[in-house]
Motif scaffolding. Structure first.
Motif, PDB file in Angstrom:
ATOM      1  N   CYS A 174     -12.089   7.547  -3.023  1.00 14.61           N
ATOM      2  CA  CYS A 174     -11.192   8.876  -2.639  1.00 14.61           C
ATOM      3  C   CYS A 174     -11.549   9.938  -3.410  1.00 14.61           C
ATOM      4  O   CYS A 174     -12.385   9.747  -4.263  1.00 14.61           O
ATOM      5  N   PHE A 216      -2.620   5.118  -7.594  1.00 19.61           N
ATOM      6  CA  PHE A 216      -1.830   4.582  -6.493  1.00 19.61           C
ATOM      7  C   PHE A 216      -0.775   3.623  -7.052  1.00 19.61           C
ATOM      8  O   PHE A 216      -1.050   2.249  -7.108  1.00 19.61           O
ATOM      9  N   TYR A 273      -8.263   8.639   1.012  1.00 19.84           N
ATOM     10  CA  TYR A 273      -8.685   7.294   0.818  1.00 19.84           C
ATOM     11  C   TYR A 273      -9.342   6.900   1.923  1.00 19.84           C
ATOM     12  O   TYR A 273      -8.701   6.797   3.032  1.00 19.84           O
ATOM     13  N   SER A 276       0.891  -1.094  -0.152  1.00 22.80           N
ATOM     14  CA  SER A 276      -0.032   0.084   0.111  1.00 22.80           C
ATOM     15  C   SER A 276       0.798   1.121   0.086  1.00 22.80           C
ATOM     16  O   SER A 276       2.151   1.184   0.527  1.00 22.80           O
ATOM     17  N   ASP A 278       0.070  -0.129  -5.298  1.00 22.33           N
ATOM     18  CA  ASP A 278      -0.907  -0.394  -4.120  1.00 22.33           C
ATOM     19  C   ASP A 278      -1.739  -1.574  -4.905  1.00 22.33           C
ATOM     20  O   ASP A 278      -2.598  -1.318  -5.811  1.00 22.33           O
ATOM     21  N   ILE A 292      -6.416  -1.882  -2.502  1.00 16.27           N
ATOM     22  CA  ILE A 292      -7.671  -0.949  -2.794  1.00 16.27           C
ATOM     23  C   ILE A 292      -8.812  -1.654  -2.486  1.00 16.27           C
ATOM     24  O   ILE A 292      -9.173  -2.875  -3.362  1.00 16.27           O
ATOM     25  N   GLU A 338       0.639   4.447   1.529  1.00 15.71           N
ATOM     26  CA  GLU A 338       0.056   5.286   2.722  1.00 15.71           C
ATOM     27  C   GLU A 338       0.141   6.731   2.218  1.00 15.71           C
ATOM     28  O   GLU A 338      -0.950   7.451   2.474  1.00 15.71           O
ATOM     29  N   ARG A 384      -2.153   7.487  -0.389  1.00 13.30           N
ATOM     30  CA  ARG A 384      -3.770   7.091   0.219  1.00 13.30           C
ATOM     31  C   ARG A 384      -4.326   8.446   1.148  1.00 13.30           C
ATOM     32  O   ARG A 384      -5.278   8.787   0.746  1.00 13.30           O
TER      33      ARG A 384
END
Length: 97
Positions: free
Chosen positions: A89, A77, A46, A36, A80, A83, A38, A41
């Motif tokens: 988001c 992203f 997100y 991920s 990532d 999701i 972050e 996000r």
């Protein structure tokens, strides 16, 4: 004396070559372990819950997982792979009909 210098030089070259081989592998392994993103996000706010009718599964940027309910990815992203299809988001854009 010359033999000692030659051995030390060979040792240095061997260690240098090994380091040049291992370092990129460690970097790639670290990127693969990070599923991920972050920082991005947080910047895109997100969340794992939809915002009204807006959910990642209906977004143009969402990349589906193995099934409709499985975690997928997002074109926004990179790297990532976690999701949620029910996430949301601020970059949400409706898929064209």
């Amino acid at each position: 004396m010359k033999k000692e210098i030659t051995c030390a030089r060979r040792q240095f070259i061997k260690i240098g070559c090994a380091a040049m081989t291992v370092i990129p592998l460690l970097v790639l392994a670290d990127k693969a372990a990070a599923a991920s993103n972050e920082g991005l996000r947080n910047a895109m706010k997100y969340q794992n819950n939809p915002s009204g009718e807006k959910a990642c599964s209906g977004c143009l940027l969402f990349v589906s997982g193995k099934s409709a309910k499985a975690l997928g990815g997002c074109k926004l992203f990179p790297g990532d792979a976690e999701i949620s299809p029910t996430g949301y988001c601020v970059a949400w854009a409706a898929k064209p009909n």
